[in-house]
Structure formats: structure tokens, C-alpha cells
Design an enzyme around this catalytic site. Structure first.
Site: not given
Length: 314
Positions: A123, A136, A138, A149, A187, A208, A211, A266
């Protein structure tokens, strides 16, 4: 007043050291909660404040090769963790129902302890997900869900590994989480490899869903405890916390799913419009002008302030 508070902290720290399982006491980052808490606080500060400001007047780094190596390494690491969880109990001696905390020093138990610590340590490696975003530029990907998380998970797992490293039924969610991460980082590795792999990434929307399935499985498995006639699990608190964890993250990711795929705020880009991207636990974010940022694909902000994944121009 201050002296009493410090005395209480010292006593609590000594109590934790005395309660730390001897079988895991010599593992890195297991001697005290201070070290891991400091790292995680530094991570939050870097992600939300320090990093974006350091990069404000700099050009974004191009880290595709580094991200490919990182993502492939995470696929292999998580696959190994899943295998070790299976071999140390889940595919050998566990019943998948009321599996108790193992207090022995048998080879299989020590193997479970080792993989439990490795899962915990992984983790901290995953914090690099956010570092790549920052370098980068972002910042739109650094959402509340992402930061929460990545910081909450290792902090809570320290307590479990410290006190009950061979946690029986309490380790199921770790095995499931690592399985999901094998899929996720596969992915992300393909995504970072370039446009020629975009045609293989049509299943982005279902990340998603995968998850969400993870949290459903974890909640169902741990809920068995409440319906068994007898289960003498030694630390029921872990059962309650794991159940709450599963429900909490199911709600958070469900909210994301509703915003992304039901309300359409989204929506994913088509493969033809997609560009190279990085890695994140949240597939898409959206900014005020309605332009989508897909896994690191979007505009750069050189003089903005970041507020939990949203950039405010100044």
C-alpha cells in the site's frame, strides 16, 4: 495539561509496543505507528499542496516508460500476494466461514504473516500512483476518493498486522483487493503502453463495477459472522471494522458510478479520442468546463491551486 497529554501518549506507545505480535515485530514499519503515520501525512501534504506547487511553473514529466515498468511490477506483486494468501490458508486449510486468528508459529502461519505484511507494505508502494499524477501535472485525478483510499488503507492495516498478523477470516478482503489490483494494474500497463493498445481497453467502464463487486464480496463474507450460531473469533472488533470498511467504500464507489455512468458527468472517451494515460483507482474525473480527464489525460495547469481534485485558476 501538556505534560499529562505527553505522558498519556508515551504510555499508549509503550502499550502498543507490548501488544505488538512478536512474530511481526522485526518487520519494517511495524515497530511504531509514528513512522507509517508520518509517511501518510507527508503523502497527503505532497499530493494536495507541496507537489502541485512545486510543479506549478514546471513542465510535466513524460514518464510512460517508468509507468509501464511500475504497473507491470504491481501486476506481478499483487499476483504473488494472491498466490501466497491462497497457499497459506485460503486454498488449503481455511473453511471460508469462521476462520480464527492463528496464534501458532507453524510454517503455514508464518507464511500467512509474511504475505499479510507484504500486502500492507504494498500500500505504500501504491502511493506512487499519486506521485505520477503530480509529476505529470494531472491534478484533476487527485480526488477525495483517491487520496482517502490511498492513505486510509495502509493506516488501518498497520493495526491489524501489528496485533493479529494471521487474522483468519479477517484477511479475506486483502486477498480480494489484491486480485482486483492485478486486473487494475494490467489495464494501466496497457493504457500507458501507447495508442496502439487502446482497442484492447474497451472494458475501462467495468473497472468501477469490478471494484464494487469487491466490496460486495467482502461485506457478504464478513457478514457471515453475524448469522453463525457460534464463531469464537478472538477480536470481533476487526469483524465490525471490515464490515464498515466494505460498506463505506461501496457507497463511495457507488456514488462515483452514479455520477459517471447514470448522470453522465464522467462519461468515458471513445478509443479513437483516448490518449496515453497513467494509473488511478478512479477512472474518470470532470472539470467545470465539461471536458473529461481520462486516467491522466487532460489539460495542464501551470498556475492553479488544487482543492481535492479540482483546480481553481488564479
Amino acid at each position: 495539561m501538556l505534560r499529562e497529554a505527553l505522558t498519556s501518549i508515551v504510555k499508549f506507545h509503550s502499550y502498543l509496543q507490548s501488544r505488538t505480535d512478536a512474530r511481526v515485530r522485526d518487520y519494517p514499519l511495524m515497530q511504531s505507528p509514528v513512522h507509517m503515520t508520518t509517511i501518510l501525512l507527508g503523502y497527503v501534504a505532497f499530493s494536495l499542496y507541496v507537489g502541485p506547487r512545486l510543479m506549478a511553473n514546471r513542465k510535466p514529466f513524460h514518464l510512460n516508460t517508468a509507468m509501464i515498468i511500475y504497473n507491470v511490477s504491481m501486476v506481478l506483486l499483487n499476483a504473488y500476494i494472491v498466490y501466497e494468501f491462497m497457499m497459506s490458508g485460503w486454498a488449503t486449510t481455511f473453511t471460508w466461514r469462521c476462520d480464527l486468528i492463528d496464534l501458532s508459529t507453524s510454517p503455514q502461519t508464518l507464511r500467512m504473516i509474511q504475505v499479510a505484511w507484504l500486502f500492507y507494505f504494498s500500500k505504500f508502494i501504491e502511493l506512487l500512483d499519486t506521485v505520477f499524477f503530480v509529476l505529470r501535472k494531472k491534478q484533476g485525478q487527485i480526488t477525495f476518493l483517491h487520496v482517502f483510499h490511498h492513505s486510509f488503507m495502509p493506516w488501518t492495516w498497520w493495526w491489524g498486522v501489528t496485533l493479529t498478523p494471521a487474522g483468519g477470516m479477517g484477511s479475506f478482503h486483502a486477498m480480494v483487493n489484491s486480485t482486483v489490483h492485478v486486473i487494475m494494474y494490467t489495464y494501466y500497463a496497457l493504457s500507458a503502453a501507447g495508442p496502439r493498445f487502446q482497442k484492447y481497453l474497451w472494458w475501462k467502464k467495468y473497472m468501477t463495477a469490478i471494484q464494487l463487486t469487491q466490496f460486495i464480496l467482502v461485506s457478504i463474507h464478513i457478514s457471515q459472522y453475524y448469522f453463525m450460531e457460534k464463531c469464537d473469533y478472538q477480536v470481533p472488533l476487526w469483524i465490525h471494522l471490515i464490515w464498515m470498511y466494505g460498506v463505506l467504500f461501496f457507497l463511495l464507489f457507488s456514488h462515483f458510478w452514479v455520477q459517471a455512468y447514470i448522470k453522465g458527468k464522467r462519461l468515458p472517451l471513445t478509443p479513437e479520442k483516448s490518449k496515453q494515460n497513467g494509473s488511478t483507482s478512479e477512472p474518470f474525473t470532470v472539470v467545470a468546463n465539461g471536458k473529461h480527464l481520462q486516467n491522466g489525460n487532460g489539460h495542464h495547469y501551470t498556475n492553479g491551486k488544487i482543492f481535492m481534485g479540482k483546480v481553481k485558476e488564479v
